[in-house]
Write an enzyme that holds these catalytic residues in place. Structure first.
Site, PDB file in Angstrom:
ATOM      1  N   ARG A   1       9.507  -6.669  11.249  1.00  0.00           N
ATOM      2  CA  ARG A   1       8.727  -5.440  11.445  1.00  0.00           C
ATOM      3  C   ARG A   1       7.595  -5.521  12.370  1.00  0.00           C
ATOM      4  O   ARG A   1       7.315  -4.651  13.182  1.00  0.00           O
ATOM      5  CB  ARG A   1       8.081  -5.382   9.921  1.00  0.00           C
ATOM      6  CG  ARG A   1       7.044  -4.203   9.722  1.00  0.00           C
ATOM      7  CD  ARG A   1       6.709  -4.096   8.320  1.00  0.00           C
ATOM      8  NE  ARG A   1       5.519  -5.240   7.996  1.00  0.00           N
ATOM      9  CZ  ARG A   1       4.996  -5.232   6.684  1.00  0.00           C
ATOM     10  NH1 ARG A   1       5.526  -4.623   5.800  1.00  0.00           N
ATOM     11  NH2 ARG A   1       4.265  -6.320   6.612  1.00  0.00           N
TER      12      ARG A   1
ATOM     13  N   LYS B   1       7.664  -2.973  -0.574  1.00  0.00           N
ATOM     14  CA  LYS B   1       6.824  -1.961  -1.387  1.00  0.00           C
ATOM     15  C   LYS B   1       6.534  -0.354  -0.928  1.00  0.00           C
ATOM     16  O   LYS B   1       6.532   0.508  -1.359  1.00  0.00           O
ATOM     17  CB  LYS B   1       5.539  -2.356  -1.650  1.00  0.00           C
ATOM     18  CG  LYS B   1       5.472  -3.759  -2.186  1.00  0.00           C
ATOM     19  CD  LYS B   1       3.953  -4.457  -2.681  1.00  0.00           C
ATOM     20  CE  LYS B   1       3.169  -4.769  -1.407  1.00  0.00           C
ATOM     21  NZ  LYS B   1       3.462  -5.910  -0.471  1.00  0.00           N
TER      22      LYS B   1
ATOM     23  N   ARG C   1       2.218  -4.831  13.999  1.00  0.00           N
ATOM     24  CA  ARG C   1       1.137  -4.827  13.116  1.00  0.00           C
ATOM     25  C   ARG C   1       0.515  -6.288  13.545  1.00  0.00           C
ATOM     26  O   ARG C   1       1.192  -7.190  13.549  1.00  0.00           O
ATOM     27  CB  ARG C   1       1.476  -4.814  11.854  1.00  0.00           C
ATOM     28  CG  ARG C   1       1.040  -3.717  11.046  1.00  0.00           C
ATOM     29  CD  ARG C   1       1.506  -3.532   9.659  1.00  0.00           C
ATOM     30  NE  ARG C   1       1.036  -4.674   8.768  1.00  0.00           N
ATOM     31  CZ  ARG C   1       0.997  -4.776   7.387  1.00  0.00           C
ATOM     32  NH1 ARG C   1       1.581  -3.760   6.744  1.00  0.00           N
ATOM     33  NH2 ARG C   1       0.442  -5.806   6.818  1.00  0.00           N
TER      34      ARG C   1
ATOM     35  N   ARG D   1      -4.293  -6.490  -6.011  1.00  0.00           N
ATOM     36  CA  ARG D   1      -3.974  -7.873  -5.677  1.00  0.00           C
ATOM     37  C   ARG D   1      -4.517  -8.792  -6.497  1.00  0.00           C
ATOM     38  O   ARG D   1      -4.133 -10.125  -5.999  1.00  0.00           O
ATOM     39  CB  ARG D   1      -4.129  -7.748  -4.215  1.00  0.00           C
ATOM     40  CG  ARG D   1      -2.941  -7.411  -3.443  1.00  0.00           C
ATOM     41  CD  ARG D   1      -3.389  -7.575  -1.927  1.00  0.00           C
ATOM     42  NE  ARG D   1      -2.463  -7.802  -0.817  1.00  0.00           N
ATOM     43  CZ  ARG D   1      -1.786  -6.714  -0.136  1.00  0.00           C
ATOM     44  NH1 ARG D   1      -1.941  -5.485  -0.637  1.00  0.00           N
ATOM     45  NH2 ARG D   1      -1.131  -7.029   0.867  1.00  0.00           N
TER      46      ARG D   1
ATOM     47  N   ARG E   1      -0.734 -14.813   4.344  1.00  0.00           N
ATOM     48  CA  ARG E   1      -0.596 -13.743   3.528  1.00  0.00           C
ATOM     49  C   ARG E   1       0.293 -14.176   2.067  1.00  0.00           C
ATOM     50  O   ARG E   1      -0.040 -13.801   0.877  1.00  0.00           O
ATOM     51  CB  ARG E   1      -0.273 -12.613   4.115  1.00  0.00           C
ATOM     52  CG  ARG E   1      -1.195 -11.937   4.895  1.00  0.00           C
ATOM     53  CD  ARG E   1      -0.740 -10.956   6.003  1.00  0.00           C
ATOM     54  NE  ARG E   1       0.115  -9.818   5.613  1.00  0.00           N
ATOM     55  CZ  ARG E   1       1.212  -9.216   5.998  1.00  0.00           C
ATOM     56  NH1 ARG E   1       1.439  -9.359   7.175  1.00  0.00           N
ATOM     57  NH2 ARG E   1       1.684  -8.206   5.467  1.00  0.00           N
TER      58      ARG E   1
HETATM   59  P1  AMP Z   1      -0.569  -4.599   3.106  1.00  0.00           P
HETATM   60  O1  AMP Z   1      -0.558  -3.602   4.009  1.00  0.00           O
HETATM   61  O2  AMP Z   1      -0.436  -4.089   1.670  1.00  0.00           O
HETATM   62  O3  AMP Z   1       0.125  -5.506   3.553  1.00  0.00           O
HETATM   63  O4  AMP Z   1      -2.323  -5.272   3.454  1.00  0.00           O
HETATM   64  C1  AMP Z   1      -2.638  -5.624   4.553  1.00  0.00           C
HETATM   65  C2  AMP Z   1      -3.801  -6.141   4.352  1.00  0.00           C
HETATM   66  O5  AMP Z   1      -4.774  -5.446   3.781  1.00  0.00           O
HETATM   67  C3  AMP Z   1      -4.106  -7.489   3.509  1.00  0.00           C
HETATM   68  O6  AMP Z   1      -3.477  -8.821   4.166  1.00  0.00           O
HETATM   69  C4  AMP Z   1      -5.242  -7.643   3.136  1.00  0.00           C
HETATM   70  O7  AMP Z   1      -6.314  -8.238   4.046  1.00  0.00           O
HETATM   71  C5  AMP Z   1      -5.714  -6.098   2.945  1.00  0.00           C
HETATM   72  N1  AMP Z   1      -5.543  -5.631   1.634  1.00  0.00           N
HETATM   73  C6  AMP Z   1      -4.616  -4.687   1.370  1.00  0.00           C
HETATM   74  N2  AMP Z   1      -4.682  -4.563  -0.103  1.00  0.00           N
HETATM   75  C7  AMP Z   1      -5.683  -5.094  -0.442  1.00  0.00           C
HETATM   76  C8  AMP Z   1      -6.142  -5.361  -1.803  1.00  0.00           C
HETATM   77  N3  AMP Z   1      -5.816  -4.612  -2.964  1.00  0.00           N
HETATM   78  N4  AMP Z   1      -7.132  -6.037  -2.005  1.00  0.00           N
HETATM   79  C9  AMP Z   1      -7.900  -6.703  -0.998  1.00  0.00           C
HETATM   80  N5  AMP Z   1      -7.149  -6.820   0.401  1.00  0.00           N
HETATM   81  C10 AMP Z   1      -6.146  -5.778   0.501  1.00  0.00           C
END
Ligand code: AMP
Length: 199
Positions: A129, A13, A135, A89, A146
């Site tokens: 990654r 993404k 990360r 999400r 996740r």
């Molecule tokens: P990402 O970078 O999109 O993989 O997001 C990393 C982490 O941020 C996720 O595992 C959640 O803990 C939090 N997060 C990101 N987007 C959301 C969302 N829309 N709603 C809730 N938590 C989020």
């Protein structure tokens, strides 16, 4: 261009959202990036959020909307659209985003690019990654959580957007450049992107 990027962790993404953003000069807004910036700033809110992110759990909707809505508004004003990444999400977030962004602010979505990638491929990609970006939530244990959260809370969005005729499914299990070309073709077929004028 008003798009969302949907898909499990590691599906690409961010990669394709950033690529589209650079090519078409539309802001890319990643909820994960916004949350990580808040956490890095070390504010009391950031510390609270850090616990959720480190465990692979979703952060509370209130905080998320407080960060996302102004960012989407600003993007729409400054760049004429947005490429949302990692948001919404959950069905609850999608309904609320639809109310807040779509109707009240007249910024309805044109498409939701769904990057479909098999789970085995995802784990490998994410661990790679982790080696490159370091990360904290890219460890095997948190990644498994996740993926569970994705299956339970985010997968229902596939039907939700499909029912609204704006889902754009893309096979994300191909070389990066092929995935990007498929995205461009699909967006062109749907009229989100203009077809190039014949030479
Ligand atoms: P990402 O970078 O999109 O993989 O997001 C990393 C982490 O941020 C996720 O595992 C959640 O803990 C939090 N997060 C990101 N987007 C959301 C969302 N829309 N709603 C809730 N938590 C989020």
């Amino acid at each position: 261009m008003r798009l969302l990027m949907l898909g499990p962790p590691g599906a690409g993404k961010g990669t394709h959202g950033v690529h589209l953003s650079q090519e078409y000069k539309i802001a890319h807004i990643s909820s994960g990036d916004l949350l990580r910036a808040e956490i890095k700033a070390g504010t009391p809110l950031g510390q609270k959020l850090g616990d959720y992110v480190a465990r692979g759990e979703l952060v509370p909707d209130e905080v998320l909307f407080d960060l996302m809505v102004p960012a989407v508004d600003q993007a729409a004003v400054e760049t004429g659209g947005y490429i949302g990444d990692g948001f919404p999400r959950t069905l609850g977030q999608a309904e609320r985003a639809h109310q807040l962004i779509g109707i009240d602010r007249d910024l309805p979505l044109q498409g939701v690019v769904y990057l479909d990638v098999a789970e085995e491929a995802l784990i490998e990609r994410i661990l790679e990654r982790a080696r490159v970006q370091g990360r904290a939530d890219d460890t095997a244990e948190v990644v498994r959580r996740r993926l569970e959260v994705f299956r339970e809370h985010t997968m229902p969005l596939i039907d939700y957007y499909s029912g609204r005729q704006i889902l754009i499914p893309i096979n994300g299990d191909q070389p990066t450049e092929s995935v990007y070309q498929d995205i461009i073709s699909a967006l062109t077929d749907r009229g989100v992107l203009m077809r190039p004028a014949p030479a």
